[in-house]
Every structure is written in C-alpha cells, then in structure tokens.
Enzyme design. Structure first.
Site, PDB file in Angstrom:
ATOM      1  N   ASP A   1       7.914  -1.868  15.672  1.00  0.00           N
ATOM      2  CA  ASP A   1       7.283  -0.605  16.051  1.00  0.00           C
ATOM      3  C   ASP A   1       5.928  -0.884  16.686  1.00  0.00           C
ATOM      4  OD1 ASP A   1       7.206   2.306  16.123  1.00  0.00           O
ATOM      5  OD2 ASP A   1       5.597   2.131  14.645  1.00  0.00           O
TER       6      ASP A   1
ATOM      7  N   GLY B   1       0.855  -1.189   0.000  1.00  0.00           N
ATOM      8  CA  GLY B   1       0.000   0.000   0.000  1.00  0.00           C
ATOM      9  C   GLY B   1       0.888   1.235   0.000  1.00  0.00           C
TER      10      GLY B   1
ATOM     11  N   ILE C   1       2.537   2.780   2.431  1.00  0.00           N
ATOM     12  CA  ILE C   1       3.793   2.630   3.176  1.00  0.00           C
ATOM     13  C   ILE C   1       4.728   1.659   2.466  1.00  0.00           C
ATOM     14  CG2 ILE C   1       4.798   1.790   5.342  1.00  0.00           C
ATOM     15  CD1 ILE C   1       2.187   2.779   6.711  1.00  0.00           C
TER      16      ILE C   1
ATOM     17  N   HIS D   1       5.431   2.314  18.771  1.00  0.00           N
ATOM     18  CA  HIS D   1       4.393   2.546  17.757  1.00  0.00           C
ATOM     19  C   HIS D   1       4.376   4.005  17.285  1.00  0.00           C
ATOM     20  CE1 HIS D   1       0.221   1.016  16.270  1.00  0.00           C
ATOM     21  NE2 HIS D   1       0.830   1.745  15.369  1.00  0.00           N
TER      22      HIS D   1
ATOM     23  N   PRO E   1      -3.039  -8.024  -8.256  1.00  0.00           N
ATOM     24  CA  PRO E   1      -1.980  -8.352  -9.215  1.00  0.00           C
ATOM     25  C   PRO E   1      -1.424  -7.117  -9.931  1.00  0.00           C
ATOM     26  CG  PRO E   1      -4.107  -8.869 -10.162  1.00  0.00           C
ATOM     27  CD  PRO E   1      -4.370  -8.409  -8.751  1.00  0.00           C
TER      28      PRO E   1
END
Length: 188
Positions: free
Chosen positions: A144, A38, A40, A168, A62
């Site tokens: 994290d 995505g 990130i 986090h 895909p």
C-alpha cells in the site's frame, strides 16, 4: 483471504470465461507475523486470531497484546521470519525500521510467504523485493506504500510478477473522517 482463496486466479479465469475447480488453502493452519503491534497491528492480530491463525508479533514494548500467541522485539525478528506464512509490516518510521526488509530478511522467509506493507515504503528494500518476487523466493507481496509516492507510471515496479499495489489508501473508509473528528474533539 485474497491470497489463500486465489481470487486473482479466479478473476483471470472469469475474464477468459474459463471454469476450473482449484484446491484452495485455509487461513486456520497459517502463521501470521505482525511487525508493529500499535493500533493497526493489534487490530490485524485480532482479525487473524478470529480466523484461528497462529499470531506472532513484534513490538518494542514487552507488554503483551491480546490475540498474539507469541510476541518478541526486533531482536527476535530474524527467528520469527522463517515461521511466517504472512508478514504484515505496520511499524512507524524510526531509524531501526529503515530497510527492515532487505535481501537478508527475504532469504529467511518461506517460499510461500506473502508480504504486506502498510507502514512506509522505506521499510522494504524495493530492489531486493523485486528480485525475490521475480525468482519466486517469496510467494507474493501487497504494497500500500512505496519508497517514492506517487509511483511513476514508467516505474518497473508496476510490472513485477505476483505484486499487488494500492495507492497508499488502505486506511480509506467512509468512517475515517468522523472517527478523526471524534478523536480531535476528545483531545480538544
């Protein structure tokens, strides 16, 4: 960079006032597996590509992602694990990502693998990760996120060798709120 340039070792040497030349690694001959391509994961792929790393990616769609040399779905995940020097987890929480990394997946990784989790703590089986780090099955891990946040002060996860924990806040940046405000206004 922290891993291949052994910054933790140099920091320990500095604290001991110890001067020692150490041979270091390069990122350009390493393979990174990004699980979750995505926003990130795609950005990480772009940065890894900039370091001339071999970039593998896992995503449900895909549709190819720029800067990814080879891409697959979760069905390809087991075969990609053995190739990676670095594994970055950036997946959303869905039932298929719960416990995505457990004893079985850790056993498929190279002994020199570094695992990063910036997704959710429930994506990694903590007990299996502790065991893999204590036995040297994998090189190191950077978390994290953990299964229960905040991590209790008495939790033994803090003391696992070759584990780096942040609270986090990998997302934290002075640019975060202005960017969120900009997206919010665009959506409005």
């Amino acid at each position: 960079l922290w891993s291949v340039k052994r910054l933790d070792t140099f920091r320990q040497h500095q604290r001991r006032h110890h001067w020692e030349w150490i041979e270091l690694e390069s990122l350009s001959d390493k393979t990174i597996l990004i699980v979750g391509l995505g926003a990130i994961g795609s950005k990480i792929a772009s940065m890894a590509h900039g370091f001339q790393m071999q970039v593998l990616g896992i995503r449900q769609s895909p549709v190819p992602v720029a800067s990814v040399d080879r891409q697959g779905t979760l069905a390809d995940f087991p075969s990609f694990l053995a190739e990676a020097d670095f594994i970055v987890l950036a997946v959303p929480y869905v039932p298929s990502t719960q416990g995505l990394i457990s004893r079985c997946e850790l056993s498929r990784m190279k002994s020199g693998t570094t695992l990063f989790n910036v997704a959710l703590g429930s994506v990694v089986d903590t007990q299996s990760l502790k065991e893999a780090l204590r036995t040297g099955q994998i090189r190191q891990a950077c978390l994290d996120v953990v299964e229960t946040e905040p991590l209790r002060t008495e939790d033994d996860l803090w003391d696992v060798p070759k584990l780096f924990i942040t609270p986090h806040n990998a997302w934290s940046s002075p640019l975060y709120l202005p960017r969120v405000a900009e997206y919010w206004l665009q959506n409005l």
